[in-house]
Design a protein around this motif. Structure first.
Motif, PDB file in Angstrom:
ATOM      1  N   LEU A 179      -9.710  26.079  28.583  1.00 38.44           N
ATOM      2  CA  LEU A 179      -9.255  24.743  28.989  1.00 38.44           C
ATOM      3  C   LEU A 179     -10.061  24.243  30.183  1.00 38.44           C
ATOM      4  N   ASP A 180     -10.282  25.098  31.167  1.00 38.75           N
ATOM      5  CA  ASP A 180     -11.063  24.706  32.343  1.00 38.75           C
ATOM      6  C   ASP A 180     -12.495  24.337  31.953  1.00 38.75           C
ATOM      7  N   SER A 181     -13.072  25.121  31.062  1.00 35.85           N
ATOM      8  CA  SER A 181     -14.424  24.844  30.590  1.00 35.85           C
ATOM      9  C   SER A 181     -14.468  23.518  29.830  1.00 35.85           C
ATOM     10  N   ALA A 182     -13.479  23.293  28.964  1.00 35.73           N
ATOM     11  CA  ALA A 182     -13.420  22.037  28.203  1.00 35.73           C
ATOM     12  C   ALA A 182     -13.235  20.849  29.141  1.00 35.73           C
ATOM     13  N   GLN A 183     -12.452  21.034  30.179  1.00 33.02           N
ATOM     14  CA  GLN A 183     -12.232  19.948  31.146  1.00 33.02           C
ATOM     15  C   GLN A 183     -13.529  19.622  31.890  1.00 33.02           C
ATOM     16  N   SER A 184     -14.260  20.651  32.309  1.00 29.54           N
ATOM     17  CA  SER A 184     -15.519  20.397  33.021  1.00 29.54           C
ATOM     18  C   SER A 184     -16.555  19.773  32.078  1.00 29.54           C
ATOM     19  N   ASN A 185     -16.586  20.203  30.806  1.00 32.17           N
ATOM     20  CA  ASN A 185     -17.494  19.588  29.830  1.00 32.17           C
ATOM     21  C   ASN A 185     -17.144  18.121  29.614  1.00 32.17           C
ATOM     22  N   TYR A 186     -15.861  17.829  29.526  1.00 35.35           N
ATOM     23  CA  TYR A 186     -15.440  16.434  29.346  1.00 35.35           C
ATOM     24  C   TYR A 186     -15.831  15.601  30.565  1.00 35.35           C
ATOM     25  N   ASN A 187     -15.590  16.151  31.757  1.00 41.00           N
ATOM     26  CA  ASN A 187     -15.930  15.403  32.972  1.00 41.00           C
ATOM     27  C   ASN A 187     -17.423  15.106  33.037  1.00 41.00           C
ATOM     28  N   ALA A 188     -18.244  16.083  32.659  1.00 39.54           N
ATOM     29  CA  ALA A 188     -19.699  15.876  32.662  1.00 39.54           C
ATOM     30  C   ALA A 188     -20.105  14.831  31.622  1.00 39.54           C
ATOM     31  N   ALA A 189     -19.532  14.923  30.429  1.00 38.03           N
ATOM     32  CA  ALA A 189     -19.855  13.946  29.378  1.00 38.03           C
ATOM     33  C   ALA A 189     -19.407  12.552  29.781  1.00 38.03           C
ATOM     34  N   ARG A 190     -18.254  12.466  30.412  1.00 37.09           N
ATOM     35  CA  ARG A 190     -17.740  11.166  30.858  1.00 37.09           C
ATOM     36  C   ARG A 190     -18.641  10.575  31.941  1.00 37.09           C
ATOM     37  N   ALA A 191     -19.105  11.414  32.861  1.00 36.27           N
ATOM     38  CA  ALA A 191     -19.980  10.933  33.936  1.00 36.27           C
ATOM     39  C   ALA A 191     -21.288  10.382  33.364  1.00 36.27           C
TER      40      ALA A 191
ATOM     41  N   LEU B 150     -28.868   5.800  23.017  1.00 36.18           N
ATOM     42  CA  LEU B 150     -28.455   6.869  23.925  1.00 36.18           C
ATOM     43  C   LEU B 150     -27.005   6.685  24.347  1.00 36.18           C
ATOM     44  N   LEU B 151     -26.590   5.433  24.551  1.00 32.68           N
ATOM     45  CA  LEU B 151     -25.193   5.162  24.905  1.00 32.68           C
ATOM     46  C   LEU B 151     -24.257   5.597  23.778  1.00 32.68           C
ATOM     47  N   ARG B 152     -24.622   5.301  22.529  1.00 33.65           N
ATOM     48  CA  ARG B 152     -23.811   5.747  21.392  1.00 33.65           C
ATOM     49  C   ARG B 152     -23.731   7.270  21.340  1.00 33.65           C
ATOM     50  N   LEU B 153     -24.858   7.927  21.586  1.00 30.39           N
ATOM     51  CA  LEU B 153     -24.885   9.387  21.599  1.00 30.39           C
ATOM     52  C   LEU B 153     -23.970   9.933  22.697  1.00 30.39           C
ATOM     53  N   ARG B 154     -24.052   9.357  23.873  1.00 31.09           N
ATOM     54  CA  ARG B 154     -23.201   9.809  24.983  1.00 31.09           C
ATOM     55  C   ARG B 154     -21.723   9.577  24.664  1.00 31.09           C
ATOM     56  N   LYS B 155     -21.415   8.466  24.008  1.00 32.34           N
ATOM     57  CA  LYS B 155     -20.025   8.203  23.609  1.00 32.34           C
ATOM     58  C   LYS B 155     -19.546   9.250  22.613  1.00 32.34           C
TER      59      LYS B 155
ATOM     60  N   ASP C  44     -16.538  11.784  23.115  1.00 34.74           N
ATOM     61  CA  ASP C  44     -15.441  11.908  22.148  1.00 34.74           C
ATOM     62  C   ASP C  44     -15.267  13.357  21.701  1.00 34.74           C
ATOM     63  N   GLN C  45     -16.381  14.059  21.465  1.00 31.81           N
ATOM     64  CA  GLN C  45     -16.296  15.466  21.064  1.00 31.81           C
ATOM     65  C   GLN C  45     -15.714  16.312  22.185  1.00 31.81           C
ATOM     66  N   ALA C  46     -16.125  16.040  23.413  1.00 34.99           N
ATOM     67  CA  ALA C  46     -15.591  16.780  24.560  1.00 34.99           C
ATOM     68  C   ALA C  46     -14.103  16.497  24.726  1.00 34.99           C
ATOM     69  N   ALA C  47     -13.685  15.259  24.475  1.00 38.03           N
ATOM     70  CA  ALA C  47     -12.263  14.920  24.557  1.00 38.03           C
ATOM     71  C   ALA C  47     -11.473  15.645  23.473  1.00 38.03           C
ATOM     72  N   LEU C  48     -12.052  15.751  22.289  1.00 38.91           N
ATOM     73  CA  LEU C  48     -11.403  16.480  21.202  1.00 38.91           C
ATOM     74  C   LEU C  48     -11.268  17.959  21.557  1.00 38.91           C
ATOM     75  N   ASP C  49     -12.332  18.547  22.094  1.00 35.50           N
ATOM     76  CA  ASP C  49     -12.278  19.960  22.509  1.00 35.50           C
ATOM     77  C   ASP C  49     -11.228  20.164  23.596  1.00 35.50           C
ATOM     78  N   LEU C  50     -11.152  19.242  24.530  1.00 36.87           N
ATOM     79  CA  LEU C  50     -10.155  19.325  25.602  1.00 36.87           C
ATOM     80  C   LEU C  50      -8.747  19.219  25.038  1.00 36.87           C
ATOM     81  N   SER C  51      -8.562  18.330  24.087  1.00 40.43           N
ATOM     82  CA  SER C  51      -7.249  18.171  23.456  1.00 40.43           C
ATOM     83  C   SER C  51      -6.835  19.446  22.720  1.00 40.43           C
ATOM     84  N   GLU C  52      -7.780  20.038  21.998  1.00 44.61           N
ATOM     85  CA  GLU C  52      -7.475  21.284  21.283  1.00 44.61           C
ATOM     86  C   GLU C  52      -7.138  22.408  22.263  1.00 44.61           C
TER      87      GLU C  52
END
Length: 149
Positions: A87-99, A10-15, A19-27
């Motif tokens: 961008l706002d949506s990607a940022q919130s998705n990244y924050n949720a994935a990071r949490a 599960l930790l690998r999946l969350r990572k 990573d995918q959320a970070a990529l989306d945020l970067s794009e």
């Protein structure tokens, strides 16, 4: 205690999700930056148009160019709002994935600390047994030497 972290999969999946959320945020950041650069170029092109036409045809061409540029800037502004929402949506998705990832990382760290403590305890137990056996042998040997004349 299990040597392996039970939630490692599960930790690998969350990572991966992080990573995918970070990529989306970067794009999304790249799209916003590219749009801002394009908008800046359009504004500077609009500002570079001459202000003193020599003929009626030049005046009509200048008016058409300005109208077209304003229309293009309005479209760029609309695209900018859309990209900002993305961008706002990607940022919130990244924050949720990071949490979610951080919570599992903390559990993993606690598990690793517990395994280490267990290993250290087992090692200390072995060392105590060795020391106790040695002390007992030495004491028995000194008592036996004391009994012999």
């Amino acid at each position: 205690m299990s040597r392996l972290f039970p939630l490692a999969g599960l930790l690998r999946l969350r990572k991966l999700q992080q990573d995918q959320a970070a990529l989306d945020l970067s794009e999304a950041n790249a799209r916003v930056a590219a749009l801002q650069a394009r908008r800046g170029r359009a504004r500077s092109a609009l500002g570079a148009l001459g202000n003193t036409p020599q003929t009626i045809a030049a005046l009509n061409a200048m008016a058409a160019a300005r109208s077209s540029s304003r229309s293009m800037l309005a479209e760029l502004d609309a695209m900018g709002r859309n990209h900002q929402e993305t961008l706002d949506s990607a940022q919130s998705n990244y924050n949720a994935a990071r949490a979610e990832s951080v919570a599992l990382e903390k559990l993993h760290d606690r598990h690793a600390a517990a395994v280490l403590a267990e290993d250290l305890h087992a090692e200390q137990t072995v060392l105590d047994e060795i020391a106790g056996a040695r002390w007992h042998r030495n004491r028995t040997a000194s008592l036996n030497e004391g009994e012999t004349p």
